[in-house]
Enzyme design. Structure first.
Site, PDB file in Angstrom:
ATOM      1  N   GLU A 145      78.942  42.485  58.456  1.00 46.55           N
ATOM      2  CA  GLU A 145      79.899  42.918  57.416  1.00 46.55           C
ATOM      3  C   GLU A 145      79.703  41.939  56.256  1.00 46.55           C
ATOM      4  O   GLU A 145      79.136  42.281  55.238  1.00 46.55           O
ATOM      5  CB  GLU A 145      81.328  42.881  57.974  1.00 46.55           C
ATOM      6  CG  GLU A 145      82.409  43.218  56.958  1.00 46.55           C
ATOM      7  CD  GLU A 145      83.840  43.023  57.494  1.00 46.55           C
ATOM      8  OE1 GLU A 145      84.020  42.320  58.504  1.00 46.55           O
ATOM      9  OE2 GLU A 145      84.777  43.575  56.869  1.00 46.55           O
ATOM     10  N   ASP A 189      89.068  51.277  58.903  1.00 50.37           N
ATOM     11  CA  ASP A 189      89.198  49.827  59.115  1.00 50.37           C
ATOM     12  C   ASP A 189      90.670  49.384  59.097  1.00 50.37           C
ATOM     13  O   ASP A 189      91.265  49.221  60.168  1.00 50.37           O
ATOM     14  CB  ASP A 189      88.365  49.044  58.091  1.00 50.37           C
ATOM     15  CG  ASP A 189      87.941  47.661  58.584  1.00 50.37           C
ATOM     16  OD1 ASP A 189      88.167  47.351  59.768  1.00 50.37           O
ATOM     17  OD2 ASP A 189      87.360  46.899  57.784  1.00 50.37           O
ATOM     18  N   HIS A 199      86.833  52.982  64.239  1.00 50.11           N
ATOM     19  CA  HIS A 199      86.961  51.607  63.725  1.00 50.11           C
ATOM     20  C   HIS A 199      88.232  51.537  62.881  1.00 50.11           C
ATOM     21  O   HIS A 199      88.221  51.821  61.685  1.00 50.11           O
ATOM     22  CB  HIS A 199      85.709  51.251  62.909  1.00 50.11           C
ATOM     23  CG  HIS A 199      85.697  49.837  62.402  1.00 50.11           C
ATOM     24  ND1 HIS A 199      84.535  49.198  62.015  1.00 50.11           N
ATOM     25  CD2 HIS A 199      86.690  48.924  62.207  1.00 50.11           C
ATOM     26  CE1 HIS A 199      84.804  47.979  61.603  1.00 50.11           C
ATOM     27  NE2 HIS A 199      86.120  47.785  61.713  1.00 50.11           N
TER      28      HIS A 199
HETATM   29  N1  ADE Z   1      90.287  42.403  61.243  1.00 52.91           N
HETATM   30  C1  ADE Z   1      90.836  43.463  60.626  1.00 52.91           C
HETATM   31  N2  ADE Z   1      89.972  44.002  59.764  1.00 52.91           N
HETATM   32  C2  ADE Z   1      88.819  43.279  59.853  1.00 52.91           C
HETATM   33  C3  ADE Z   1      87.548  43.336  59.225  1.00 52.91           C
HETATM   34  N3  ADE Z   1      87.260  44.265  58.307  1.00 52.91           N
HETATM   35  N4  ADE Z   1      86.629  42.409  59.554  1.00 52.91           N
HETATM   36  C4  ADE Z   1      86.916  41.469  60.453  1.00 52.91           C
HETATM   37  N5  ADE Z   1      88.085  41.371  61.067  1.00 52.91           N
HETATM   38  C5  ADE Z   1      89.032  42.268  60.781  1.00 52.91           C
HETATM   39 ZN    ZN Z   2      87.155  46.089  61.284  1.00 50.01          ZN
END
Ligand code: ADE
Ligand code: ZN
Length: 337
Positions: free
Chosen positions: A201, A279, A18
């Site tokens: 999230e 991320d 990710h």
């Molecule tokens: N694009 C890049 N990072 C992201 C995240 N943490 N959540 C959603 N879209 C993203």
């Molecule tokens: Zn992400």
């Protein structure tokens, strides 16, 4: 943290599943590419840009992240960005990386799909031949844009079908539930693409359920809010649906107030298949090993957890079964020594 445990976290073989390649653009590279391409930035210096990285939620980050990506114009820019990430990942002993990219962030600015994927793919190929690092590319649809725009992006992607293995869903989660993209994902499934989506999230556990039921994704990106729903948690554990968790991101985007509040340990205790990832490492204070070090420093995690997380990073990957087995055996050998 114990020096032995720290060394183990740093040196254990791992996969990263990710990571948004546009989120690996460090401020120094943003400024270098802006100068190279004659792109004007609203920040006067690297320091001023870094100062702006005080996020209050996902949207406040995305605004800056899309502005940063505006310096990417040429194939070589995408190559340089990807090469820089791969060098950092290699230093963290990442043996396999599955990278997200956001084609719409570029095609909306007049940069072609081929330019973006061409540069990223060339860097991945070089890492494979030079270092034996394997990788795969997952193209994400921006969920704040329409279904129609996602379908148009899929059309643009088809000539490059051999360069990516799957599709994902990212950008502003709240108000853009998975069902908005059910038909696009159904088409991608017919095309034999692997499917993942960001869910849970900032968005509610319901988005995790609909990502599974309506998009039929194989992994959930983030998914940390699943613990608010006991039945969903049991289902994720029973079906061994991997969650690609990004601890430093969650803290920076205020999903958790501080690292010690992160639910990584509770996710593991619930029997979930979890991986640790960065991320958007340039924006959230570190690469994958920084994420491991931070979590193991503040939570009661030890050697057994490290072994499980390293193993599951490969088991949750989209590598062919034989490759997975080989890398998991390397993890086991590492922890046996
Ligand atoms: N694009 C890049 N990072 C992201 C995240 N943490 N959540 C959603 N879209 C993203
Ligand atoms: Zn992400």
């Amino acid at each position: 943290m114990d020096a032995g445990l720290r060394h183990m976290l740093e040196r254990m073989p791992k996969a990263e599943l990710h990571m948004h390649i546009e989120g690996s653009l460090e401020p120094e590279l943003i400024f270098a590419l802006a100068a190279r391409n004659g792109v004007a930035l609203k920040y006067r210096s690297v320091d001023e840009l870094r100062h702006a990285y005080a996020f209050t939620d996902l949207q406040s980050f995305l605004d800056i992240y899309y502005a940063g990506a505006s310096v990417l114009l040429k194939e070589q820019d995408f190559y340089d960005m990807t090469r820089a990430y791969l060098e950092r990942a290699r230093a963290d002993n990442v043996r396999h990386a599955e990278l997200f990219f956001d084609p719409q962030t570029h095609t909306e600015r007049g940069v072609s799909f081929g330019t973006a994927i061409g540069g990223i793919h060339r860097a991945l190929q070089d890492a494979r031949t030079e270092w034996g690092m394997s990788s795969a590319l997952i193209m994400c649809f921006l969920r704040h844009l329409s279904e129609e725009e996602a379908f148009a992006t899929l059309e643009q992607a088809l000539p490059y079908r051999d360069k990516f293995i799957g599709v994902g869903l990212d950008s502003s989660e709240r108000g853009h539930p998975p069902e908005k993209f059910a038909r696009v994902f159904a088409r991608c499934r017919e095309l034999g693409l692997r499917l993942v989506a960001h869910a849970g999230e900032e968005g509610p556990p319901e988005y995790i359920r609909t990502a599974l039921d309506l998009l039929q994704v194989e992994r959930i990106d983030h998914g940390v809010r699943c613990l608010e729903d006991a039945e969903l948690t049991l289902r994720l554990a029973r079906d061994k649906v991997p969650l690609t968790v990004c601890p430093l991101s969650n803290v920076r985007l205020r999903v958790f107030d501080k690292a010690a509040d992160h639910n990584l340990m509770r996710l593991l205790e619930a029997g979930l298949t979890v991986t640790v990832n960065s991320d958007d490492p340039a924006y959230f204070g570190g690469y994958v090993n920084d994420n491991f070090r931070e979590m193991f420093a503040v939570l009661p995690l030890g050697r057994t957890h490290a072994h499980q997380l390293a193993r599951d990073s490969f088991s949750a990957s989209f590598l062919p079964p034989a490759e997975k087995q080989k890398l998991m055996a390397e993890v086991d050998a590492f922890f046996a020594s």
